[in-house]
Design an enzyme around this catalytic site. Structure first.
Site, PDB file in Angstrom:
ATOM      1  N   HIS A 224       0.884  -1.190   0.000  1.00 35.39           N
ATOM      2  CA  HIS A 224       0.000   0.000   0.000  1.00 35.39           C
ATOM      3  C   HIS A 224       0.913   1.229   0.000  1.00 35.39           C
ATOM      4  O   HIS A 224       1.587   1.504  -0.994  1.00 35.39           O
ATOM      5  CB  HIS A 224      -0.909  -0.109   1.219  1.00 35.39           C
ATOM      6  CG  HIS A 224      -2.087   0.819   1.241  1.00 35.39           C
ATOM      7  ND1 HIS A 224      -2.397   1.678   0.230  1.00 35.39           N
ATOM      8  CD2 HIS A 224      -3.053   1.010   2.188  1.00 35.39           C
ATOM      9  CE1 HIS A 224      -3.485   2.357   0.545  1.00 35.39           C
ATOM     10  NE2 HIS A 224      -3.911   1.966   1.733  1.00 35.39           N
ATOM     11  N   HIS A 264      -1.997  -2.148  -9.789  1.00 37.00           N
ATOM     12  CA  HIS A 264      -2.984  -1.580  -8.879  1.00 37.00           C
ATOM     13  C   HIS A 264      -4.206  -2.482  -8.867  1.00 37.00           C
ATOM     14  O   HIS A 264      -4.559  -3.059  -9.899  1.00 37.00           O
ATOM     15  CB  HIS A 264      -3.386  -0.169  -9.330  1.00 37.00           C
ATOM     16  CG  HIS A 264      -3.998   0.628  -8.229  1.00 37.00           C
ATOM     17  ND1 HIS A 264      -5.319   0.508  -7.886  1.00 37.00           N
ATOM     18  CD2 HIS A 264      -3.457   1.520  -7.362  1.00 37.00           C
ATOM     19  CE1 HIS A 264      -5.560   1.308  -6.870  1.00 37.00           C
ATOM     20  NE2 HIS A 264      -4.452   1.926  -6.530  1.00 37.00           N
ATOM     21  N   ASP A 319       2.729   5.866  -7.002  1.00 37.20           N
ATOM     22  CA  ASP A 319       4.020   5.816  -6.309  1.00 37.20           C
ATOM     23  C   ASP A 319       5.212   5.773  -7.250  1.00 37.20           C
ATOM     24  O   ASP A 319       6.334   6.011  -6.822  1.00 37.20           O
ATOM     25  CB  ASP A 319       4.068   4.592  -5.389  1.00 37.20           C
ATOM     26  CG  ASP A 319       3.168   4.785  -4.192  1.00 37.20           C
ATOM     27  OD1 ASP A 319       2.992   5.946  -3.795  1.00 37.20           O
ATOM     28  OD2 ASP A 319       2.653   3.789  -3.679  1.00 37.20           O
TER      29      ASP A 319
END
Ligand code: CMC
Length: 382
Positions: A224, A264, A319
């Site tokens: 995460h 994802h 990210d």
């Protein structure tokens, strides 16, 4: 009741929410109907927090009084600063230090005894949590660098003030704007693992501090929030060993390693937040060091074009580019995930408040697959 087991609750509808929505095939994210690209381009983080908590964008005067109220809550009680000092001195990791300090914040909250049903008190708590986390994080980092914490500057917005409290220097416009934009992009994201965790805790009508503390715990994992730091570590590994980024990727894929910042649960295409941060990373590279931008884009192009990862629905997520952006803003790499939490506090609290307004205890079932009908054997006979 259906008995189908859905591992990881993938695709399961667990609640209704007006706050944010992701179209994983189109690569679109909206907060209360506003496209994330529009918000990132035109709004400030404070405006977006107002939107999440109140349902509409503020007028100028609403934003002014909201910002004033948020700014007034930045100062953290000395007892908490003391704890932060001890945690920093004992080398506690940043996410754990933050989790402890945020949990402790409830001890100084004037609304600590208010019932969870007291919506106005819960809003005030949300404001305090979101305003104080930057002060806690910056103080933690200063202390472990052997420096004194810096008091918040009420003349700066939340993003610029954080950079100021962290570095001791008021950021230039580009740095402040880039960081503000990054906070907007991380503020909410549907029922992700940490938001859902916060909601589960909130559904017991526990108070907001318990929900946010639990959310921080969920965000700390590498699947995460932890991925942004992992991305930067990979970029360092490549840069320090003077390796061809593609050789690193080849080896990683051969070893079956996951590429941090890729993939994802909801997006099957490139995350819209990654696109915005990629543009910021490119801008920062143009006026400074382009190493990180070059490595990230080389990896992305290779995985996309040669390895066809995107065709398999594994594309860059937020990210993949946030790490290099933060690095260029001078933020220490183990602060990346705490910064994610700092921004997401707005989304966690918004979801808990929304859910508690029409609450139902979240309590699923597990399918029992253990043994049946065993006879108890006294301990000395086993
Ligand atoms: N690199 C290489 N292969 C991958 C990756 C990756 N980063 N992510 C998924 N896959 C492959 C995986 O090996 C699997 O292949 P196969 O079907 O052949 O076994 C397939 O894609 C599906 O993977 P999954 O684990 O079932 O997918 P998921 O929906 O459970 O995982 C994820 C989502 C984010 C946990 C995963 O993509 C991952 O581990 N990514 C790396 C960590 C990361 O970047 N996390 C940040 C997520 S975005 C920020 C946030 O919201 O917190």
């Amino acid at each position: 009741m259906a008995d189908e087991l859905i591992k990881g609750l993938e695709g399961v509808l667990a609640a209704e929410s007006e706050l944010s929505s992701i179209d994983g095939d189109a690569g679109r994210l909206i907060y209360l109907g506003y496209d994330i690209e529009d918000l990132a381009r035109h709004a400030s983080y404070e405006e977006v927090v107002y939107l999440l908590w109140h349902g509409d964008l503020p007028t100028r005067s609403q934003l002014d009084s909201f910002t004033e109220a948020m700014t007034a809550e930045r100062v953290v009680d000395e007892s908490i600063v003391e704890t932060v000092r001890r945690l920093a001195d004992s080398d506690e990791r940043p996410m754990a230090a933050m989790r402890t300090a945020v949990s402790m914040l409830s001890s100084t909250d004037p609304d600590a005894d208010a019932a969870a049903q007291d919506h106005e008190a819960a809003r005030r708590k949300a404001r305090r949590i979101t305003a104080k986390i930057p002060t806690i994080l910056a103080a933690y980092d200063r202390v472990r660098q052997g420096e004194e914490p810096i008091d918040p500057d009420p003349d700066l917005g939340l993003a610029a003030n954080f950079l100021y409290m962290l570095t001791g220097e008021r950021p230039d416009e580009i740095a402040a704007e880039t960081f503000d934009q990054s906070l907007i992009l991380h503020a909410d994201h549907g029922l992700n693992a940490s938001t859902f965790t916060a909601m589960v805790v909130g559904s017991t009508m526990a108070d907001l501090y318990a929900s946010v503390t639990a959310g921080i715990g969920a965000l700390s994992g590498p699947l995460h929030g932890g991925a942004n730091q992992d991305v930067m570590e990979v970029l360092f590994e490549i840069d320090e060993s003077d390796r061809d980024p593609l050789a690193w990727v080849e080896q990683a894929t051969e070893e079956g390693r996951r590429i941090p910042g890729f993939g994802h649960r909801v997006y099957n295409v490139k995350d819209p937040r990654a696109k915005i941060l990629q543009a910021r990373s490119e801008e920062l590279a143009a006026s400074g060091d382009d190493t990180w931008y070059e490595i990230t884009t080389t990896i992305e192009d290779y995985l996309t074009e040669e390895k066809g990862l995107v065709e398999k629905g594994i594309a860059p997520n937020v990210d993949f580019y946030s790490g290099s952006v933060y690095y260029q803003l001078g933020i220490p790499i183990d602060m990346y995930t705490p910064i994610f939490a700092m921004s997401r506090a707005a989304g966690w609290t918004a979801h808990v408040l929304e859910y508690q307004a029409d609450n139902r205890l979240i309590r699923p079932r597990g399918r029992y697959v253990g043994p049946d009908d065993r006879d108890y054997v006294p301990i000395d006979e086993r």
